[in-house]
Motif scaffolding. Structure first.
Motif, short mmCIF file in Angstrom:
data_model
loop_
_atom_site.label_atom_id
_atom_site.label_comp_id
_atom_site.label_asym_id
_atom_site.label_seq_id
_atom_site.Cartn_x
_atom_site.Cartn_y
_atom_site.Cartn_z
N GLY A 60 -17.89 11.37 31.96
CA GLY A 60 -17.07 10.08 31.82
C GLY A 60 -15.78 10.36 32.73
N THR B 166 -16.66 9.81 36.44
CA THR B 166 -16.94 8.41 36.95
C THR B 166 -15.84 7.56 36.98
N PHE B 167 -14.68 7.97 36.35
CA PHE B 167 -13.50 7.09 36.08
C PHE B 167 -13.01 7.42 37.33
N THR C 241 -17.20 -1.70 29.94
CA THR C 241 -17.56 -0.33 30.01
C THR C 241 -17.54 0.14 28.33
N ALA D 123 -20.99 2.53 33.86
CA ALA D 123 -19.67 2.03 33.79
C ALA D 123 -19.69 0.74 34.49
N SER E 212 -21.29 4.92 39.00
CA SER E 212 -21.74 5.79 37.68
C SER E 212 -22.58 6.90 37.93
N GLY F 184 -20.75 10.42 37.55
CA GLY F 184 -21.04 11.03 36.21
C GLY F 184 -22.20 11.65 35.71
N SER G 191 -20.00 6.50 29.16
CA SER G 191 -19.21 5.30 29.21
C SER G 191 -17.89 5.00 28.47
N THR H 2 -15.18 6.76 29.91
CA THR H 2 -14.74 5.97 31.23
C THR H 2 -13.81 4.60 30.83
#
Length: 485
Positions: free
Chosen positions: A48, A51-52, A93, A105, A353, A356, A367, A370
């Motif tokens: 997560g 991904t962020f 998200t 996400a 995404s 992640g 998610s 994120t």
């Protein structure tokens, strides 16, 4: 192709509710089926966060895209746009995490924002443009509720789904190379190495070093290789910037440093500023074509992304279908309406995404992590600028390489498979749009199957998609014929 109404199930799903997770597991594990999908809480959190970090750039890029004037000469405030972008990304998200329970996400779709900025705003006001966003989101939700969207996705042959995954991989790798400055638009050639046939500046070398570091860590099976690479690259970037080795103007997305206070209050002035109607100046036909264009931009980009990321996460069955697909599709469609109401453009599933997933994320907990970071950005917007664009771009290239490994599942000796997959893969990066690759793959698949006398193998939905995509490619002459501009 025969369609089934039942959603595909994973091994954990088949085991039954009572046996999916061994006794003694936490409620978090039971709710998100973490053990059932072969993951851990640590992997989900790491995925997560990764991904962020890979998609945090949207907080700066989306306001830039939507910074133009509308038909009335008005603009949207930058701080309000950042707030709207962060809020919509966080809300959608978190919805995907808690209810969709998949590691996908959402954030402002760049294709949708591009259409709003270049085609919609010049013809109407920004509140009306956001109203169009809500409309396209409702249309997609209706397609989900009726089951049409999922049936369309399940109707696509498995080989094409692998092609879509590979095409997205090559596409995001190109994005990474371009955003890092490793690849430039050439003068005598379409693209070139660096600005003039050679690499220039410390930032692009930092990108190359970060990329090589991640690949080396992956080769040694080091957990968290991508996240370690991003953090390490950011630290080096901050040191180079603080020491004056690299000037602030040399960084593509801004210097890796704080500008003023790290804390700021959100500006919700755009929230709910939506208008429906008042389109008499542009005409009903133009409004219809705009909604159709937005649906195309949001529908097929998200479809391809969900297929690609879901396959990479191992959530798809042997026919390339995902469990819980209808929920994910509905939330993605709702993202269009939610983004319009927030004033930050339609939200859609982001290909980032996959970063992640590359770190081991397999459930909606990633998610949730994120989305929580996006929510925090409502108050810590300046911190989003610390990770330099060159460092984040390295993660995109790495994931692109991982997604291209799906080539091993394609029967390259069968022209009915190889040609559509080839067109799908190459046209995504060559045209810089996912939808075009999917369209070319579908049309060529149907055409070759028909030429081989195997039309019965195609299926009604593939024929329908072919007609839609033919309209997509012929949209400009159709608009001219109808007198729509």
């Amino acid at each position: 192709m025969t369609q089934q109404s039942l959603e595909p199930r994973t091994t954990a799903d088949d085991a039954g509710e009572g046996s999916r997770v061994p006794a003694g597991r936490s409620w978090l594990d039971r709710y998100f089926h973490i053990s059932g999908r072969g993951s851990t809480v640590a992997r989900e959190v790491r995925g997560g966060v990764t991904t962020f970090m890979a998609m945090a750039y949207i907080l700066l890029l989306n306001p830039l895209i939507l910074s133009g004037k509308d038909a009335a000469g008005d603009t949207l405030g930058q701080k309000a746009l950042i707030t709207a972008t962060a809020f919509a990304a966080a809300f959608t998200t978190l919805l995907m995490g808690f209810f969709g329970k998949v590691p996908l996400a959402l954030a402002a779709g760049l294709s949708v924002s591009g259409v709003l900025s270049s085609q919609v705003a010049p013809q109407m006001t920004w509140p009306q443009a956001m109203g169009m966003c809500v409309m396209y989101g409702v249309v997609i939700m209706l397609l989900v509720v009726t089951g049409l969207r999922e049936m369309i996705m399940n109707a696509i042959p498995l080989a094409l789904k692998h092609g879509i995954t590979m095409g997205i991989g090559l596409f995001i790798a190109l994005i990474g190379f371009y955003k890092s400055g490793f690849v430039h638009q050439g003068k005598a050639t379409p693209v070139t190495l660096g600005p003039a046939g050679e690499l220039a500046g410390w930032p692009v070398l930092l990108f190359a070093g970060t990329l090589l570091l991640i690949f080396m860590l992956q080769a040694r099976n080091v957990p968290g290789a991508i996240l370690i690479g991003i953090v390490g690259g950011t630290v080096v970037a901050a040191v180079l910037n603080a020491a004056g080795v690299v000037g602030p103007g040399q960084w593509a997305g801004g210097a890796p440093e704080l500008h003023g206070s790290a804390v700021s209050m959100p500006d919700f002035s755009l929230f709910g500023d939506v208008r429906f109607g008042g389109w008499g100046e542009v005409g009903a036909m133009t409004v219809g074509m705009i909604v159709f264009t937005l649906v195309l931009a949001g529908f097929f980009d998200a479809m391809a992304t969900i297929i690609g990321v879901g396959t990479e996460a191992g959530l798809a069955d042997d026919k390339g279908r995902m469990p819980g697909l209808s929920k994910a599709l509905f939330i993605d469609g709702a993202g269009g309406a939610i983004g319009g109401l927030a004033g930050g453009s339609g939200q859609t599933v982001f290909i980032e995404s996959a970063t992640g997933v590359g770190e081991g994320a397999r459930t909606g907990l990633a998610s949730v992590v994120t989305g929580t970071f996006f929510a925090a950005c409502l108050f810590f917007t300046p911190l989003t600028a610390i990770v330099p664009q060159e460092v984040a771009s390295a993660a995109l290239v790495v994931i692109g390489a991982m997604m291209l490994m799906n080539a091993r599942h394609v029967d390259w000796a069968d022209r009915a498979t190889a040609v559509p997959v080839f067109l799908t893969v190459v046209l995504m990066p060559f045209t810089y749009t996912i939808t075009t690759g999917v369209a070319a793959g579908v049309i060529s698949y149907v055409a070759i199957k028909a030429a081989q006398g195997r039309a019965r193998e195609i299926g009604a939905f593939m024929w329908g998609l072919t007609v839609i995509f033919l309209v997509y490619f012929c949209l400009h002459p159709i608009e001219g014929w109808l007198g729509v501009h």
